[in-house]
Design an enzyme around this catalytic site. Structure first.
Site, PDB file in Angstrom:
ATOM      1  N   ASP A 271       3.498   5.810   6.880  1.00  0.00           N
ATOM      2  CA  ASP A 271       2.349   4.956   6.605  1.00  0.00           C
ATOM      3  C   ASP A 271       1.456   4.988   7.829  1.00  0.00           C
ATOM      4  O   ASP A 271       1.756   4.400   8.848  1.00  0.00           O
ATOM      5  CB  ASP A 271       2.830   3.529   6.312  1.00  0.00           C
ATOM      6  CG  ASP A 271       1.702   2.643   5.830  1.00  0.00           C
ATOM      7  OD1 ASP A 271       0.527   3.003   6.029  1.00  0.00           O
ATOM      8  OD2 ASP A 271       2.003   1.598   5.246  1.00  0.00           O
TER       9      ASP A 271
ATOM     10  N   ASP B 100       6.237   2.749   9.348  1.00  0.00           N
ATOM     11  CA  ASP B 100       5.175   1.871   8.868  1.00  0.00           C
ATOM     12  C   ASP B 100       4.613   1.121  10.050  1.00  0.00           C
ATOM     13  O   ASP B 100       5.350   0.740  10.949  1.00  0.00           O
ATOM     14  CB  ASP B 100       5.748   0.894   7.829  1.00  0.00           C
ATOM     15  CG  ASP B 100       4.672   0.270   6.970  1.00  0.00           C
ATOM     16  OD1 ASP B 100       3.689  -0.239   7.544  1.00  0.00           O
ATOM     17  OD2 ASP B 100       4.810   0.284   5.750  1.00  0.00           O
TER      18      ASP B 100
ATOM     19  N   GLU C  89       6.938  11.168   1.639  1.00  0.00           N
ATOM     20  CA  GLU C  89       7.268  12.550   1.983  1.00  0.00           C
ATOM     21  C   GLU C  89       8.736  12.809   1.721  1.00  0.00           C
ATOM     22  O   GLU C  89       9.564  11.905   1.780  1.00  0.00           O
ATOM     23  CB  GLU C  89       6.997  12.802   3.471  1.00  0.00           C
ATOM     24  CG  GLU C  89       5.589  12.526   3.912  1.00  0.00           C
ATOM     25  CD  GLU C  89       4.671  13.702   3.710  1.00  0.00           C
ATOM     26  OE1 GLU C  89       5.159  14.786   3.326  1.00  0.00           O
ATOM     27  OE2 GLU C  89       3.476  13.540   3.934  1.00  0.00           O
TER      28      GLU C  89
ATOM     29  N   ASP D  24       0.796  -1.222   0.000  1.00  0.00           N
ATOM     30  CA  ASP D  24       0.000   0.000   0.000  1.00  0.00           C
ATOM     31  C   ASP D  24       0.834   1.279   0.000  1.00  0.00           C
ATOM     32  O   ASP D  24       0.603   2.202   0.755  1.00  0.00           O
ATOM     33  CB  ASP D  24      -0.973   0.005   1.181  1.00  0.00           C
ATOM     34  CG  ASP D  24      -0.279   0.067   2.533  1.00  0.00           C
ATOM     35  OD1 ASP D  24       0.942  -0.165   2.586  1.00  0.00           O
ATOM     36  OD2 ASP D  24      -0.969   0.350   3.524  1.00  0.00           O
TER      37      ASP D  24
END
Length: 171
Positions: free
Chosen positions: A78, A113, A63, A58
């Site tokens: 994330d 993440d 950034e 996903d």
């Protein structure tokens, strides 16, 4: 915030262009700023390899810090539905307001993440490596590191176990 050039469509009947056009990288990515010069395309390849290792499909956005131009590293945040930490959101806000505007694009990578991708350890989703397969470019240091995981005494699982053994949440 940059939209990842290999983001998925998540549409039942309409695939993303990169999923149907094997020349997508040459025709689109390599001719589009900021991927057509500087380090950004190689950073995308590094992210694809890391995403493959953790099973992260996903990758929508990433950034960068804008102050330093195109010599930056991607900053991946994330903040998916799996994240329940109260710390995550303030970090995103603080980095977004202060650091991005001040430091610009010549900075370091920070990959945050929530780690839901570790849920399917016996399934390798090869489409995650589409950027690498289509663009056919990789840093020499990244290739050397990935190939080092093929050595019996340096398997990725062993390296991760060793790294995580010093983690405070290690059981």
């Amino acid at each position: 915030i940059w939209r990842h050039p290999y983001r998925r469509s998540y549409h039942k009947r309409r695939k993303a262009v990169w999923e149907t056009d094997p020349t997508y990288c040459d025709k689109v990515v390599k001719t589009t700023a900021p991927y057509n010069e500087g380090r950004r395309l190689l950073d995308i390849m590094d992210m694809a390899i890391l995403d493959f290792f953790i099973g992260n499909m996903d990758r929508h956005h990433y950034e960068t810090f804008k102050h330093f131009g195109n010599n930056t590293f991607p900053l991946h945040l994330d903040h998916g539905r799996g994240c329940r930490s109260g710390i995550s959101r303030p970090i995103l806000i603080n980095l977004g307001v202060f650091m991005f505007k001040h430091f610009g694009n010549n900075t370091f990578p920070l990959h945050l993440d929530h780690g839901r991708g570790f849920g399917q350890p016996y399934h390798d989703e090869l489409s995650i490596l589409a950027p690498l397969a289509q663009c056919c470019v990789i840093r020499q240091t990244t290739l050397k590191r990935v190939l080092s995981f093929t050595q019996p005494d340096n398997r990725l699982s062993h390296v991760m176990r060793k790294s995580l053994s010093a983690d405070p949440v290690n059981p």
